[in-house]
Design a protein around this motif. Structure first.
Motif, PDB file in Angstrom:
ATOM      1  N   THR A 152      -0.938   3.701   9.514  1.00  0.00           N
ATOM      2  CA  THR A 152      -1.466   2.353   9.316  1.00  0.00           C
ATOM      3  C   THR A 152      -2.811   2.146   9.997  1.00  0.00           C
ATOM      4  OG1 THR A 152      -0.271   1.503  11.250  1.00  0.00           O
ATOM      5  CG2 THR A 152       0.858   1.391   9.116  1.00  0.00           C
TER       6      THR A 152
ATOM      7  N   LYS B 115       5.155   8.248  -1.547  1.00  0.00           N
ATOM      8  CA  LYS B 115       5.248   6.848  -1.966  1.00  0.00           C
ATOM      9  C   LYS B 115       6.543   6.208  -1.448  1.00  0.00           C
ATOM     10  CE  LYS B 115       2.327   7.315  -6.054  1.00  0.00           C
ATOM     11  NZ  LYS B 115       2.295   7.344  -7.528  1.00  0.00           N
TER      12      LYS B 115
ATOM     13  N   SER C  17       6.215   5.794   2.361  1.00  0.00           N
ATOM     14  CA  SER C  17       5.223   4.742   2.629  1.00  0.00           C
ATOM     15  C   SER C  17       5.831   3.356   2.434  1.00  0.00           C
ATOM     16  CB  SER C  17       4.012   4.888   1.709  1.00  0.00           C
ATOM     17  OG  SER C  17       3.299   6.049   2.008  1.00  0.00           O
ATOM     18  N   LYS C  18       6.533   3.185   1.333  1.00  0.00           N
ATOM     19  CA  LYS C  18       7.155   1.888   1.041  1.00  0.00           C
ATOM     20  C   LYS C  18       8.157   1.521   2.127  1.00  0.00           C
ATOM     21  CE  LYS C  18       9.756  -0.637  -2.419  1.00  0.00           C
ATOM     22  NZ  LYS C  18      10.504  -0.597  -3.655  1.00  0.00           N
TER      23      LYS C  18
ATOM     24  N   GLU D 188       6.289   0.547   5.329  1.00  0.00           N
ATOM     25  CA  GLU D 188       5.701  -0.793   5.230  1.00  0.00           C
ATOM     26  C   GLU D 188       6.767  -1.880   5.374  1.00  0.00           C
ATOM     27  OE1 GLU D 188       3.507  -0.691   1.537  1.00  0.00           O
ATOM     28  OE2 GLU D 188       1.734   0.163   2.511  1.00  0.00           O
ATOM     29  N   GLU D 189       7.916  -1.660   4.748  1.00  0.00           N
ATOM     30  CA  GLU D 189       9.001  -2.636   4.843  1.00  0.00           C
ATOM     31  C   GLU D 189       9.532  -2.727   6.270  1.00  0.00           C
ATOM     32  OE1 GLU D 189      11.751  -1.318   1.840  1.00  0.00           O
ATOM     33  OE2 GLU D 189      10.552  -2.181   0.208  1.00  0.00           O
TER      34      GLU D 189
ATOM     35  N   LEU E  28       3.433  -3.387   8.197  1.00  0.00           N
ATOM     36  CA  LEU E  28       2.041  -2.936   8.216  1.00  0.00           C
ATOM     37  C   LEU E  28       1.728  -2.117   6.973  1.00  0.00           C
ATOM     38  CD1 LEU E  28       1.928  -1.747  11.939  1.00  0.00           C
ATOM     39  CD2 LEU E  28       1.012  -3.888  11.009  1.00  0.00           C
ATOM     40  N   LYS E  29       0.519  -2.259   6.467  1.00  0.00           N
ATOM     41  CA  LYS E  29       0.072  -1.535   5.275  1.00  0.00           C
ATOM     42  C   LYS E  29      -0.233  -0.081   5.622  1.00  0.00           C
ATOM     43  CE  LYS E  29      -2.218  -1.461   1.114  1.00  0.00           C
ATOM     44  NZ  LYS E  29      -1.378  -0.599   0.335  1.00  0.00           N
ATOM     45  N   VAL E  30       0.312   0.844   4.864  1.00  0.00           N
ATOM     46  CA  VAL E  30      -0.002   2.263   5.011  1.00  0.00           C
ATOM     47  C   VAL E  30      -1.369   2.511   4.383  1.00  0.00           C
ATOM     48  CG1 VAL E  30       0.638   4.600   4.275  1.00  0.00           C
ATOM     49  CG2 VAL E  30       2.400   3.023   5.092  1.00  0.00           C
ATOM     50  N   VAL E  31      -2.299   3.041   5.171  1.00  0.00           N
ATOM     51  CA  VAL E  31      -3.652   3.299   4.681  1.00  0.00           C
ATOM     52  C   VAL E  31      -3.907   4.789   4.457  1.00  0.00           C
ATOM     53  CG1 VAL E  31      -4.610   1.212   5.710  1.00  0.00           C
ATOM     54  CG2 VAL E  31      -4.658   3.360   7.009  1.00  0.00           C
TER      55      VAL E  31
END
Length: 122
Positions: free
Chosen positions: A35, A59, A62-63, A66-67, A71-74
């Protein structure tokens, strides 16, 4: 990337019957924050994949990350590229140079967290 336009990476060769791409990516996320970073920073998070199964695993992890964190995975993804071995002074850096205060605390905390998250690997 710095001033060289190179990306510093670690090449991982693994046996899928021993460890899954999903578990490897979970480990990657635990030892390297997915992140943090971005296009303006020298150190960016990137995963080079060699097959669609690895991209799908990325994917999925990452999902879930984030959940869990909000925080957004960059971490960027890109199809696998040619890999160049690092200069000798950079190969096995930790083993050659010994632990520093940062690496001792950081690595120990991350390994302990992994032991809780993936107990079957330890």
């Amino acid at each position: 990337m710095g001033g060289t336009s190179h990306t510093e990476v670690v090449q991982v060769v693994y046996v899928p019957t021993l460890i899954s791409a999903k578990d490897l990516i979970t480990i990657f996320f635990a030892i390297h924050s997915p992140t943090h970073g971005g296009s303006k920073l020298q150190y960016q998070s990137v995963l080079y994949y060699s097959g669609e199964d690895q991209l799908s695993a990325f994917k999925e992890v990452s999902k879930a990350h984030e959940e869990k964190t909000g925080l957004k995975v960059v971490t960027r993804t890109s199809k696998e590229m040619e890999f160049y071995q690092a200069e000798d002074k950079h190969v096995n850096f930790y083993n050659k140079n010994g632990p520093s205060d940062y690496s001792c605390k950081s690595i120990t905390n991350k390994i302990n967290g992994l032991k809780k998250e993936l107990p079957g690997l330890f």
